[in-house]
Design a protein around this motif. Structure first.
Motif, mmCIF file in Angstrom:
data_model
loop_
_atom_site.group_PDB
_atom_site.id
_atom_site.type_symbol
_atom_site.label_atom_id
_atom_site.label_comp_id
_atom_site.label_asym_id
_atom_site.label_seq_id
_atom_site.Cartn_x
_atom_site.Cartn_y
_atom_site.Cartn_z
ATOM 1 N N VAL A 155 -24.426 -24.248 2.055
ATOM 2 C CA VAL A 155 -23.806 -23.483 3.127
ATOM 3 C C VAL A 155 -23.115 -24.498 4.040
ATOM 4 C CG1 VAL A 155 -24.276 -21.965 5.089
ATOM 5 C CG2 VAL A 155 -25.568 -21.691 2.967
ATOM 6 N N PRO A 156 -21.922 -24.194 4.556
ATOM 7 C CA PRO A 156 -21.197 -25.164 5.390
ATOM 8 C C PRO A 156 -22.050 -25.691 6.552
ATOM 9 C CG PRO A 156 -19.792 -23.296 4.878
ATOM 10 C CD PRO A 156 -21.170 -22.957 4.360
ATOM 11 N N ASP A 157 -21.909 -27.000 6.794
ATOM 12 C CA ASP A 157 -22.700 -27.673 7.821
ATOM 13 C C ASP A 157 -22.625 -26.994 9.181
ATOM 14 O OD1 ASP A 157 -23.584 -29.562 6.067
ATOM 15 O OD2 ASP A 157 -22.345 -31.197 6.850
ATOM 16 N N GLU A 158 -21.419 -26.594 9.598
ATOM 17 C CA GLU A 158 -21.281 -26.041 10.946
ATOM 18 C C GLU A 158 -22.145 -24.795 11.141
ATOM 19 O OE1 GLU A 158 -17.649 -24.814 8.499
ATOM 20 O OE2 GLU A 158 -18.639 -26.700 8.957
ATOM 21 N N ILE A 159 -22.352 -24.029 10.089
ATOM 22 C CA ILE A 159 -23.198 -22.836 10.183
ATOM 23 C C ILE A 159 -24.668 -23.235 10.240
ATOM 24 C CG2 ILE A 159 -23.961 -20.752 8.967
ATOM 25 C CD1 ILE A 159 -21.081 -20.594 7.789
ATOM 26 N N VAL A 160 -25.089 -24.054 9.291
ATOM 27 C CA VAL A 160 -26.502 -24.413 9.189
ATOM 28 C C VAL A 160 -26.952 -25.246 10.384
ATOM 29 C CG1 VAL A 160 -28.232 -25.560 7.767
ATOM 30 C CG2 VAL A 160 -26.380 -24.332 6.680
ATOM 31 N N VAL A 161 -26.136 -26.203 10.787
ATOM 32 C CA VAL A 161 -26.509 -27.077 11.906
ATOM 33 C C VAL A 161 -26.744 -26.253 13.171
ATOM 34 C CG1 VAL A 161 -25.640 -28.868 13.468
ATOM 35 C CG2 VAL A 161 -25.457 -29.167 10.996
ATOM 36 N N MET A 162 -25.873 -25.302 13.451
ATOM 37 C CA MET A 162 -26.038 -24.500 14.660
ATOM 38 C C MET A 162 -27.276 -23.608 14.570
ATOM 39 S SD MET A 162 -23.907 -25.781 16.586
ATOM 40 C CE MET A 162 -24.247 -24.777 18.011
ATOM 41 N N MET A 163 -27.560 -23.074 13.395
ATOM 42 C CA MET A 163 -28.762 -22.257 13.229
ATOM 43 C C MET A 163 -30.016 -23.098 13.465
ATOM 44 S SD MET A 163 -27.719 -20.025 9.845
ATOM 45 C CE MET A 163 -29.388 -19.524 9.547
ATOM 46 N N VAL A 164 -30.052 -24.282 12.884
ATOM 47 C CA VAL A 164 -31.213 -25.161 13.045
ATOM 48 C C VAL A 164 -31.342 -25.602 14.491
ATOM 49 C CG1 VAL A 164 -32.200 -27.396 12.387
ATOM 50 C CG2 VAL A 164 -31.213 -25.910 10.640
ATOM 51 N N LYS A 165 -30.240 -26.015 15.086
ATOM 52 C CA LYS A 165 -30.262 -26.457 16.490
ATOM 53 C C LYS A 165 -30.812 -25.360 17.405
ATOM 54 C CE LYS A 165 -27.333 -27.307 20.400
ATOM 55 N NZ LYS A 165 -26.253 -26.558 20.982
ATOM 56 N N GLU A 166 -30.280 -24.153 17.251
ATOM 57 C CA GLU A 166 -30.736 -23.048 18.100
ATOM 58 C C GLU A 166 -32.232 -22.805 17.931
ATOM 59 O OE1 GLU A 166 -28.267 -19.621 17.423
ATOM 60 O OE2 GLU A 166 -26.446 -20.733 17.958
#
Length: 166
Positions: free
Chosen positions: A7-18
């Motif tokens: 899955v594209p980084d920008e999606i996964v990174v924001m989900m994990v960060k949140e």
């Protein structure tokens, strides 16, 4: 995901960060399974001030990983995960309703493993000072014991560090 890609980084990174910035994660700590999968994801976590205390790499031969994933099944009624060989369903009724994830085919697993192999060394280099490798193809009790020991050791270090700084 259908192509066996990440899955594209920008999606996964924001989900994990949140998720990691929620109060319960801040208070109790967190465990990420299979993440970060790339150096860019690891660096994005660092940019947010998020760094794990320990990075555990389960070292399992590829043919065993393929067998484990391809044999995995889900009971849509209970949500329980089964494995056709290692943890079969208790009854024929349960067996009849089991489903397989669309990406748990040998072809898709091998694509995912190819992506993993392209990225794993860079991720390990980012966490070199906190990585432990655990042989993950032994009995589950042994694998658990090794991980539990590493986590207990980390906890003891944290307790010692806190008590010496008080």
């Amino acid at each position: 995901m259908e192509k066996g890609q990440l899955v594209p980084d920008e999606i996964v990174v924001m989900m994990v960060k949140e998720r990691l910035f929620r109060p319960d994660s801040q208070e109790n700590g967190w465990l990420l399974d299979g993440y970060p999968r790339s150096l860019s994801q690891a660096m994005a976590l660092e940019d947010f001030g998020i760094r794990p205390d320990l990075f555990i790499l389960l070292d399992v031969p590829e043919e065993i990983l393929v067998e484990r994933v391809v044999g995995r099944r889900l009971d849509p009624v209970t949500g329980k995960i089964y494995h056709l060989k290692y943890a079969p369903p208790e009854t024929d009724e349960i067996a009849a309703r089991l489903t397989q994830r669309f990406d748990d085919t040998e072809e898709k697993v091998k694509l995912r493993l190819g992506t993993h192999h392209q990225n794993v060394e860079a991720v390990l280099a980012a966490y070199e000072d906190i990585t432990i490798k655990v042989k993950g193809d032994g009995p589950k009790e042994e694998v658990f014991a090794k991980i539990d020991s590493a986590l207990s050791e980390l906890e003891q270090k944290k307790i010692s560090h806190v008590s010496t700084n008080v």
